[in-house]
Design an enzyme around this catalytic site. Structure first.
Site, mmCIF file in Angstrom:
data_model
loop_
_atom_site.group_PDB
_atom_site.id
_atom_site.type_symbol
_atom_site.label_atom_id
_atom_site.label_comp_id
_atom_site.label_asym_id
_atom_site.label_seq_id
_atom_site.Cartn_x
_atom_site.Cartn_y
_atom_site.Cartn_z
ATOM 1 C CG HIS A 100 -97.048 -3.154 7.913
ATOM 2 N ND1 HIS A 100 -95.727 -2.599 8.398
ATOM 3 C CD2 HIS A 100 -97.011 -4.179 7.936
ATOM 4 C CE1 HIS A 100 -95.376 -3.727 8.853
ATOM 5 N NE2 HIS A 100 -96.030 -4.586 8.778
ATOM 6 C CG ASP A 129 -97.177 -9.899 1.890
ATOM 7 O OD1 ASP A 129 -97.056 -8.517 1.642
ATOM 8 O OD2 ASP A 129 -96.260 -10.598 1.972
ATOM 9 C CB SER A 150 -108.688 -12.413 9.786
ATOM 10 O OG SER A 150 -110.141 -12.285 9.785
#
Length: 288
Positions: free
Chosen positions: A147, A90, A250
């Site tokens: 992921h 995201d 980050s």
């Protein structure tokens, strides 16, 4: 004027010291203080806790537990199909496109070296020369686990010490060489489309960078570049599997070889990303 002062402050700030102090606080089981800080953070950054597996501030023993919170099962379905790559996080696209003459576009007037980003070794950088990159910024409100875009077998891990500038859009537009000067961990995988690099970039008050196979990579006491060779081991992560996480957010830079994939046409600078949605298609798919 205010923006200029913010950038000057970035250069003057004792970023490593601040980041490590915040890291200790974030890891502390401080009871009511922890709960208070989590509630303030949720309110300030408008964090959507309805998507989290545990949604109450009191569910988390440390701030880090909250920051690396799990999502509810099924809330981010992973795109199916062997020719489809999934978005790894995201966040928001900072930049996306082609690597040109060994340089990666950062922002107007700024680019940085592919070779330097990956630790300075030609043999590691060469497979991605003239390839493709995507830089995705994770804001404080975002889900902070990273992921796999595609199934991959781990080949190498590199830790590269460096600065800890903020990586928000303002800093990216004003600090030269930002992603190749900040502390970072580089994971190289072999995949069905060739090598893939996932670069996890540290930033101000990023207390830790972790991977699922090695645990905490940063902070590190050793301030030299470190290499781990996993080619003799069988560490394979499936598409959509968690590969790492940030404790305080980050940026992730994903790299692919020339001609291996085609990024989704819906992705461009400032596009909001959601884990599991279409990131790219393999070249085979694009040709059909």
């Amino acid at each position: 004027m205010i923006d200029q002062l913010k950038i000057i402050g970035q250069y003057l700030l004792a970023k490593h010291l601040l980041s490590r102090l915040v890291g200790k606080l974030a890891a502390a089981r401080a009871g009511k203080l922890t709960t208070f800080l989590i509630k303030k953070f949720i309110k300030k950054f408008n964090v959507d806790m309805s998507e989290a597996k545990h949604s109450a501030a009191t569910d988390f023993k440390t701030f880090n537990d909250f920051f690396t919170r799990e999502l509810k099962p099924g809330i981010r379905p992973i795109i199916e199909g062997e020719n489809s790559l999934a978005l790894p996080v995201d966040g928001c696209i900072s930049q996306i496109g082609a690597i040109k003459e060994g340089r990666i576009f950062q922002a107007k007037g700024h680019d940085f070296s592919l070779r330097e980003l990956l630790g300075g070794r030609d043999d590691i950088a060469a497979p991605f020369d003239e390839g493709l990159f995507s830089t995705i910024y994770l804001a404080p409100k975002d889900y902070h686990r990273i992921h796999m875009p595609i199934t991959g077998k781990l080949e190498q891990l590199i830790f590269i010490p460096g600065d800890l500038f903020s990586v928000n859009p303002l800093t990216a537009q004003n600090v030269p060489n930002l992603f190749a000067r900040n502390e970072r961990a580089v994971a190289i995988f072999s995949t069905a489309v060739g090598p893939m690099a996932m670069v996890l970039v540290g930033a101000t008050i990023v207390a830790s960078i972790e991977t699922v196979w090695a645990g905490t990579i940063a902070p590190a006491k050793n301030k030299e570049i470190q290499y781990w060779d996993y080619r003799g081991q069988d560490i394979t992560l499936e598409k959509g599997a968690e590969m790492g996480r940030f404790k305080l957010g980050s940026t992730v830079v994903a790299l692919f070889p020339k001609g291996s994939i085609s990024f989704s046409e819906s992705l461009q600078a400032e596009t909001v990303t959601r884990l599991g949605e279409l990131f790219a298609t393999t070249n085979t798919s694009a040709e059909k």
